[in-house]
Structure formats: C-alpha cells, structure tokens
Design a protein around this motif. Sequence first.
Motif, mmCIF file in Angstrom:
data_model
loop_
_atom_site.group_PDB
_atom_site.id
_atom_site.type_symbol
_atom_site.label_atom_id
_atom_site.label_comp_id
_atom_site.label_asym_id
_atom_site.label_seq_id
_atom_site.Cartn_x
_atom_site.Cartn_y
_atom_site.Cartn_z
ATOM 1 N N THR A 1 0.800 -1.221 0.000
ATOM 2 C CA THR A 1 0.000 0.000 0.000
ATOM 3 C C THR A 1 0.833 1.271 0.000
ATOM 4 N N THR B 1 -0.041 13.533 2.830
ATOM 5 C CA THR B 1 -0.392 13.336 1.419
ATOM 6 C C THR B 1 -0.327 14.683 0.705
ATOM 7 N N ALA C 1 -5.978 12.531 -4.747
ATOM 8 C CA ALA C 1 -5.843 11.163 -5.245
ATOM 9 C C ALA C 1 -5.021 10.312 -4.276
ATOM 10 N N GLU C 2 -3.926 10.867 -3.773
ATOM 11 C CA GLU C 2 -3.100 10.132 -2.814
ATOM 12 C C GLU C 2 -3.857 9.918 -1.494
ATOM 13 N N THR C 3 -4.540 10.960 -1.044
ATOM 14 C CA THR C 3 -5.354 10.858 0.169
ATOM 15 C C THR C 3 -6.391 9.757 0.011
ATOM 16 N N ASP C 4 -7.100 9.782 -1.101
ATOM 17 C CA ASP C 4 -8.141 8.774 -1.365
ATOM 18 C C ASP C 4 -7.552 7.371 -1.451
ATOM 19 N N ARG C 5 -6.401 7.243 -2.101
ATOM 20 C CA ARG C 5 -5.809 5.919 -2.292
ATOM 21 C C ARG C 5 -5.486 5.254 -0.954
ATOM 22 N N TYR C 6 -4.821 5.983 -0.053
ATOM 23 C CA TYR C 6 -4.465 5.404 1.238
ATOM 24 C C TYR C 6 -5.702 5.148 2.096
ATOM 25 N N TRP C 7 -6.593 6.127 2.137
ATOM 26 C CA TRP C 7 -7.824 5.996 2.934
ATOM 27 C C TRP C 7 -8.624 4.797 2.443
ATOM 28 N N ASN C 8 -8.843 4.731 1.143
ATOM 29 C CA ASN C 8 -9.653 3.651 0.578
ATOM 30 C C ASN C 8 -8.991 2.293 0.740
ATOM 31 N N ALA C 9 -7.654 2.236 0.676
ATOM 32 C CA ALA C 9 -6.954 0.964 0.875
ATOM 33 C C ALA C 9 -7.191 0.459 2.298
ATOM 34 N N LYS D 1 -12.789 11.333 6.002
ATOM 35 C CA LYS D 1 -11.659 11.513 5.079
ATOM 36 C C LYS D 1 -11.574 12.999 4.739
#
Length: 160
Positions: free
Chosen positions: A26, A83, A87-95, A148
């Motif tokens: 991740t 972040t 997009a980076e914020t969403d990627r980590y949060w969603n992971a 988020k």
Amino acid sequence: MEHPKNTICLWFNGGADEAARFYAETFPESSVSGILRAPGDFPAGKKGDVLTVQFTLLGIPCLGLNGGPAFTHNEAFSFQVATHNQAETDRYWNAIIGNGGQESACGWCRDKWGISWQITPVVLTEAIADPDPASALRAFEAMMEMGKIDIAAIEAARRG
C-alpha cells in the motif's frame, strides 16, 4: 537481517505477517524484510508459527509481533501519513477502509488489525497553521466535520 538502532514494535493478535504485506503493497518506501518463526510453543502460538515480522513502513523500521490478545491498539499511537493531493489521500484511505478498516473523524481511520492512521493532506496542516487566525479557524472547523479529508473543502474554508 539488518538490526536498526530503533524499531517500532507493533503487537498483533495474529496476522502480523498479513499486516506487513498489506503495508508493503500500500505505501511507498515499505517492504517486508524478515520473518522469524517461533522455535518453540509460546502463549499465543505453536512452534513454527510466525512470531515476528521485520518490515519497513514509509521508511520507518518496524517489527510486527504476534503476541496474542493481551494488548490491543488504540488511538494513543497512530501513523500520520502526509499526502500531497486528493488522489493520494483517497488511495491510502480507501486501501485501509477497503481492507476491513473503519472510518473515524478528522482524517483518522483504523485498519483491520486495529492500527490507527491519520491520512493528513499537507494542505490541511498548512491551513491550520495559517498566520491568519480566522482562516486557520475556518479550516479547522471544516476538518472537524470530515471523516476523510476533502482538500478542496479545506482550501475553500481557508479562503472563506
């Protein structure tokens, strides 16, 4: 095996190896570097079970210990991940959330192993540190309503 001078040891009720692999997949600057299997039975497992996992998380040396149910994680310890865009914020949060985690408030979430994370856009940190107290307060109040962090909403609140 490398032996860093300082290592964060995270206690798991099993699953330290799964957690370390998830973190390595991740986050950048993350990898699993070693697994130590128990040479004999121990309170949380049997001979041959994964006892510890040596890994790096965002450049930080860590050790996952499968210590059993005696201790659990809470928000007194968290990883704060800076972040640089939505997009980076969403990627980590969603992971984290998408892998059995739970949402919390103000950019905080918890992964399925109970580790707390602050997914914190740099924009938020800068907004709350704004030298204009009214601008900082608007950004802070906007953050207080979020799970988020929404970078555009923080920027809009900061501008007024």
